[in-house]
Design a protein around this motif. Structure first.
Motif, PDB file in Angstrom:
ATOM      1  N   ASP A  87      42.521  44.546  44.272  1.00  9.39           N
ATOM      2  CA  ASP A  87      42.139  45.354  43.102  1.00  9.39           C
ATOM      3  C   ASP A  87      40.705  45.085  42.638  1.00  9.39           C
ATOM      4  O   ASP A  87      40.260  45.611  41.620  1.00  9.39           O
ATOM      5  CB  ASP A  87      43.108  45.138  41.949  1.00  9.39           C
ATOM      6  N   GLY A  88      39.966  44.264  43.385  1.00 11.09           N
ATOM      7  CA  GLY A  88      38.578  43.976  43.038  1.00 11.09           C
ATOM      8  C   GLY A  88      38.391  42.725  42.195  1.00 11.09           C
ATOM      9  O   GLY A  88      37.268  42.349  41.880  1.00 11.09           O
ATOM     10  N   THR A  89      39.478  42.062  41.843  1.00 10.43           N
ATOM     11  CA  THR A  89      39.387  40.824  41.079  1.00 10.43           C
ATOM     12  C   THR A  89      38.908  39.711  42.006  1.00 10.43           C
ATOM     13  O   THR A  89      39.408  39.577  43.125  1.00 10.43           O
ATOM     14  CB  THR A  89      40.761  40.440  40.492  1.00 10.43           C
ATOM     15  N   SER A  90      37.927  38.942  41.557  1.00  8.10           N
ATOM     16  CA  SER A  90      37.458  37.823  42.377  1.00  8.10           C
ATOM     17  C   SER A  90      37.152  36.620  41.503  1.00  8.10           C
ATOM     18  O   SER A  90      36.944  36.734  40.299  1.00  8.10           O
ATOM     19  CB  SER A  90      36.231  38.221  43.199  1.00  8.10           C
ATOM     20  N   CYS A  91      37.144  35.470  42.138  1.00 11.76           N
ATOM     21  CA  CYS A  91      36.874  34.210  41.462  1.00 11.76           C
ATOM     22  C   CYS A  91      35.614  33.607  42.066  1.00 11.76           C
ATOM     23  O   CYS A  91      35.524  33.423  43.283  1.00 11.76           O
ATOM     24  CB  CYS A  91      38.054  33.260  41.641  1.00 11.76           C
ATOM     25  N   LEU A  92      34.645  33.330  41.201  1.00 10.17           N
ATOM     26  CA  LEU A  92      33.350  32.820  41.630  1.00 10.17           C
ATOM     27  C   LEU A  92      33.120  31.408  41.122  1.00 10.17           C
ATOM     28  O   LEU A  92      33.513  31.078  39.995  1.00 10.17           O
ATOM     29  CB  LEU A  92      32.233  33.714  41.097  1.00 10.17           C
ATOM     30  N   LEU A  93      32.471  30.607  41.937  1.00 12.15           N
ATOM     31  CA  LEU A  93      32.009  29.287  41.527  1.00 12.15           C
ATOM     32  C   LEU A  93      30.506  29.403  41.311  1.00 12.15           C
ATOM     33  O   LEU A  93      29.780  29.826  42.215  1.00 12.15           O
ATOM     34  CB  LEU A  93      32.313  28.244  42.602  1.00 12.15           C
ATOM     35  N   LEU A  94      30.052  29.077  40.102  1.00 17.07           N
ATOM     36  CA  LEU A  94      28.642  29.200  39.753  1.00 17.07           C
ATOM     37  C   LEU A  94      28.094  27.861  39.302  1.00 17.07           C
ATOM     38  O   LEU A  94      28.828  27.008  38.810  1.00 17.07           O
ATOM     39  CB  LEU A  94      28.468  30.213  38.624  1.00 17.07           C
ATOM     40  N   LYS A  95      26.777  27.721  39.446  1.00 21.64           N
ATOM     41  CA  LYS A  95      26.104  26.498  39.004  1.00 21.64           C
ATOM     42  C   LYS A  95      24.796  26.885  38.344  1.00 21.64           C
ATOM     43  O   LYS A  95      24.013  27.647  38.901  1.00 21.64           O
ATOM     44  CB  LYS A  95      25.835  25.587  40.207  1.00 21.64           C
ATOM     45  N   ASN A 114      32.919  44.962  36.356  1.00 24.55           N
ATOM     46  CA  ASN A 114      31.911  44.402  35.453  1.00 24.55           C
ATOM     47  C   ASN A 114      32.511  43.563  34.327  1.00 24.55           C
ATOM     48  O   ASN A 114      31.790  43.136  33.434  1.00 24.55           O
ATOM     49  CB  ASN A 114      31.060  45.522  34.851  1.00 24.55           C
ATOM     50  N   ASP A 115      33.823  43.345  34.364  1.00 26.11           N
ATOM     51  CA  ASP A 115      34.501  42.614  33.294  1.00 26.11           C
ATOM     52  C   ASP A 115      34.750  41.162  33.675  1.00 26.11           C
ATOM     53  O   ASP A 115      35.269  40.876  34.759  1.00 26.11           O
ATOM     54  CB  ASP A 115      35.851  43.270  32.970  1.00 26.11           C
ATOM     55  N   VAL A 116      34.395  40.253  32.779  1.00 26.76           N
ATOM     56  CA  VAL A 116      34.730  38.837  32.948  1.00 26.76           C
ATOM     57  C   VAL A 116      36.106  38.631  32.338  1.00 26.76           C
ATOM     58  O   VAL A 116      36.305  38.860  31.143  1.00 26.76           O
ATOM     59  CB  VAL A 116      33.687  37.920  32.268  1.00 26.76           C
ATOM     60  N   LEU A 117      37.068  38.216  33.152  1.00 30.57           N
ATOM     61  CA  LEU A 117      38.441  38.035  32.689  1.00 30.57           C
ATOM     62  C   LEU A 117      38.714  36.620  32.212  1.00 30.57           C
ATOM     63  O   LEU A 117      39.537  36.403  31.325  1.00 30.57           O
ATOM     64  CB  LEU A 117      39.429  38.392  33.807  1.00 30.57           C
ATOM     65  N   ARG A 118      38.032  35.658  32.831  1.00 22.30           N
ATOM     66  CA  ARG A 118      38.267  34.261  32.468  1.00 22.30           C
ATOM     67  C   ARG A 118      37.082  33.430  32.929  1.00 22.30           C
ATOM     68  O   ARG A 118      36.500  33.694  33.984  1.00 22.30           O
ATOM     69  CB  ARG A 118      39.542  33.771  33.145  1.00 22.30           C
ATOM     70  N   TYR A 138      46.817  35.854  38.782  1.00 18.98           N
ATOM     71  CA  TYR A 138      46.252  37.195  38.959  1.00 18.98           C
ATOM     72  C   TYR A 138      46.841  37.926  40.156  1.00 18.98           C
ATOM     73  O   TYR A 138      46.834  39.141  40.203  1.00 18.98           O
ATOM     74  CB  TYR A 138      44.725  37.119  39.123  1.00 18.98           C
ATOM     75  N   ASP A 139      47.345  37.200  41.146  1.00 18.07           N
ATOM     76  CA  ASP A 139      47.888  37.795  42.365  1.00 18.07           C
ATOM     77  C   ASP A 139      49.386  37.536  42.417  1.00 18.07           C
ATOM     78  O   ASP A 139      49.826  36.439  42.726  1.00 18.07           O
ATOM     79  CB  ASP A 139      47.192  37.180  43.583  1.00 18.07           C
ATOM     80  N   ARG A 140      50.133  38.553  42.129  1.00 18.96           N
ATOM     81  CA  ARG A 140      51.595  38.404  42.072  1.00 18.96           C
ATOM     82  C   ARG A 140      52.216  38.208  43.453  1.00 18.96           C
ATOM     83  O   ARG A 140      53.379  37.875  43.559  1.00 18.96           O
ATOM     84  CB  ARG A 140      52.230  39.616  41.390  1.00 18.96           C
ATOM     85  N   THR A 141      51.444  38.408  44.542  1.00 18.48           N
ATOM     86  CA  THR A 141      51.992  38.202  45.871  1.00 18.48           C
ATOM     87  C   THR A 141      51.952  36.737  46.279  1.00 18.48           C
ATOM     88  O   THR A 141      52.595  36.350  47.253  1.00 18.48           O
ATOM     89  CB  THR A 141      51.241  39.040  46.935  1.00 18.48           C
ATOM     90  N   VAL A 142      51.197  35.911  45.541  1.00 17.90           N
ATOM     91  CA  VAL A 142      51.125  34.490  45.840  1.00 17.90           C
ATOM     92  C   VAL A 142      52.308  33.794  45.185  1.00 17.90           C
ATOM     93  O   VAL A 142      52.563  33.962  44.001  1.00 17.90           O
ATOM     94  CB  VAL A 142      49.801  33.870  45.296  1.00 17.90           C
TER      95      VAL A 142
END
Length: 70
Positions: free
Chosen positions: A14-22, A37-41, A62-66
């Motif tokens: 669905d386009g949801t992704s998790c990023l690691l930033l520094k 363009n939405d920050v969810l968490r 976020y992923d109900r299949t996991v």
């Protein structure tokens, strides 16, 4: 120079992704879940290893299949 995305830890269909930033000016690491363009968490961690472990837990919410094992 602001925050730098270092890795995409996971991405869903669905386009949801998790990023690691520094941010080079800060000592902590940021974990951020975004959809388009939405920050969810977002949360900051003192260690990238801890942040990556937390990302695994976040994916399950976020992923109900996991399926998580307890």
């Amino acid at each position: 120079m602001g925050e730098v995305p270092l890795a995409r830890l996971w991405q869903l269909a669905d386009g949801t992704s998790c990023l690691l930033l520094k941010d080079p000016r800060a000592e902590n690491w940021e974990l951020r879940v975004v959809r388009k363009n939405d920050v969810l968490r977002t949360e900051r961690f003192g260690s990238p290893i801890v942040a990556m472990d937390e990302a695994k837990q976040w994916r399950a919410s976020y992923d109900r299949t996991v399926q998580t094992s307890n």
